[in-house]
Scaffold this motif. Sequence first.
Motif, short mmCIF file in Angstrom:
data_model
loop_
_atom_site.label_atom_id
_atom_site.label_comp_id
_atom_site.label_asym_id
_atom_site.label_seq_id
_atom_site.Cartn_x
_atom_site.Cartn_y
_atom_site.Cartn_z
N THR A 10 46.99 54.94 40.29
CA THR A 10 47.84 55.76 39.44
C THR A 10 49.25 55.85 40.01
O THR A 10 50.24 55.78 39.30
CB THR A 10 47.24 57.18 39.30
N LEU A 11 49.33 56.02 41.35
CA LEU A 11 50.63 56.18 41.98
C LEU A 11 51.38 54.87 42.09
O LEU A 11 52.60 54.86 42.18
CB LEU A 11 50.45 56.80 43.37
N ALA A 12 50.67 53.75 42.13
CA ALA A 12 51.32 52.44 42.29
C ALA A 12 50.74 51.47 41.29
O ALA A 12 50.18 50.45 41.64
CB ALA A 12 51.14 51.93 43.71
N GLY A 13 50.85 51.81 40.02
CA GLY A 13 50.27 50.96 38.98
C GLY A 13 51.09 49.71 38.75
O GLY A 13 52.28 49.66 39.05
N PRO A 14 50.47 48.67 38.19
CA PRO A 14 51.17 47.41 37.95
C PRO A 14 52.06 47.44 36.72
O PRO A 14 52.78 46.51 36.46
CB PRO A 14 50.03 46.40 37.77
N GLY A 15 51.99 48.52 35.90
CA GLY A 15 52.77 48.60 34.69
C GLY A 15 51.95 48.29 33.45
O GLY A 15 50.74 48.07 33.52
N THR A 16 52.59 48.26 32.31
CA THR A 16 51.93 47.93 31.05
C THR A 16 52.80 46.96 30.27
O THR A 16 54.01 46.85 30.50
CB THR A 16 51.69 49.20 30.20
N ILE A 17 52.17 46.27 29.34
CA ILE A 17 52.86 45.30 28.50
C ILE A 17 53.44 46.01 27.27
O ILE A 17 52.76 46.79 26.61
CB ILE A 17 51.89 44.19 28.04
N ALA B 23 46.12 41.44 28.13
CA ALA B 23 47.20 41.22 29.09
C ALA B 23 47.33 42.41 30.04
O ALA B 23 47.55 42.24 31.24
CB ALA B 23 48.52 40.97 28.35
N ASP B 24 47.20 43.63 29.50
CA ASP B 24 47.23 44.82 30.36
C ASP B 24 46.09 44.79 31.39
O ASP B 24 46.27 45.14 32.56
CB ASP B 24 47.12 46.09 29.51
N LYS B 25 44.90 44.38 30.95
CA LYS B 25 43.76 44.29 31.87
C LYS B 25 44.03 43.24 32.94
O LYS B 25 43.73 43.44 34.13
CB LYS B 25 42.49 43.93 31.09
N ARG B 26 44.61 42.13 32.54
CA ARG B 26 44.91 41.08 33.52
C ARG B 26 45.95 41.56 34.53
O ARG B 26 45.90 41.19 35.71
CB ARG B 26 45.37 39.81 32.82
N LEU B 27 46.90 42.38 34.09
CA LEU B 27 47.88 42.95 35.01
C LEU B 27 47.18 43.69 36.14
O LEU B 27 47.54 43.57 37.32
CB LEU B 27 48.80 43.92 34.27
N VAL B 28 46.18 44.50 35.77
CA VAL B 28 45.44 45.28 36.77
C VAL B 28 44.58 44.36 37.63
O VAL B 28 44.57 44.45 38.86
CB VAL B 28 44.56 46.34 36.08
N ASP B 29 43.88 43.43 36.99
CA ASP B 29 42.93 42.59 37.72
C ASP B 29 43.62 41.63 38.69
O ASP B 29 43.00 41.19 39.66
CB ASP B 29 42.08 41.78 36.73
N THR B 30 44.88 41.26 38.42
CA THR B 30 45.56 40.28 39.27
C THR B 30 46.69 40.91 40.08
O THR B 30 47.51 40.18 40.65
CB THR B 30 46.14 39.14 38.41
N ALA B 31 46.75 42.24 40.12
CA ALA B 31 47.82 42.89 40.86
C ALA B 31 47.86 42.42 42.30
O ALA B 31 46.83 42.38 42.98
CB ALA B 31 47.64 44.41 40.80
#
Length: 288
Positions: A49-56, A90-98
């Motif tokens: 939550t504090l260091a999220g990868p962002g959203t599309i 794409a949002d899920k991939r952002l999290v999974d590949t952070a």
Amino acid sequence: MSRALPKYNKRRVGFIGGAAALALSGAVIAGSALAGESSGDGGDANARTLAGPGTISCPDVALRLPAIPASAQAEVERNLGDLDTQIAEADKRLVDTAGQGGPDFVRNAILGPLEDKRVAAINRIATAIGRTAERPSGLDALAPCSLDAEGSAGQDDAGAGEEATTPPAEDGEEDAGQGAGEDAGQAGDTGVGTVSCPDVAPRLPAIPASAQAEVERNLGDLDTQIAEADKRLVDTAGQGGPDFVRNAILGPLEDKRVAAINRIATAIGRTAERPSGLDSLAACTLTQ
């Protein structure tokens, strides 16, 4: 003819003596350090939550559509749903590949393929409307998306489990076309196979002079896309699960081909009859 489209939205103690006091102090300090390291079961979630990868963030296509003929309603709604699904994936991939890849990883492995998928879906929408009404123009401008950063995208704790749909990190993927011919040859030598795609050029009608340059450029893009896919076959040999090639190579390649083929058809259609049925040439196969 009215448009009644659902709004798609996209889118957690006292002491006894000096020695006893020292011992107790040490225990308290050690206990505090341990508590800081494991402050609860939700520590990872809080870190995310504090260091999220962002959203599309992508433009809303539904708001830019004209009145939709009843005959096109179902197809348009289905493709609008696809656009929402693409953003969620794409949002899920952002999290999974952070934390994976180099500085260009998000653009090359997430935003770029997402744009290709959106171009294909948007063109399907325009084609559906254009069958019985004026084909809307300018919708391709809505395809590019951006990253709304919510924190650092470099945390290390995500993406360890997804093999099949996560493409490998490739710093500088934009230069993949350089030396692609050599890499395509290596694909056969290493036994990983090569990508085989239908030839689009022989299926084209007479090309107006005004469209010649754009058509040739996109035909060149199709060749480059195949060469890049062959290179990725070599670079990722042995990676992922049984569906890796389909999900990470053939699927994105088909999306890119759909976009290029639609650009070809649109260029011809500006001054002549728009060719139909070319989308059937987008899918490719793996030849061992």
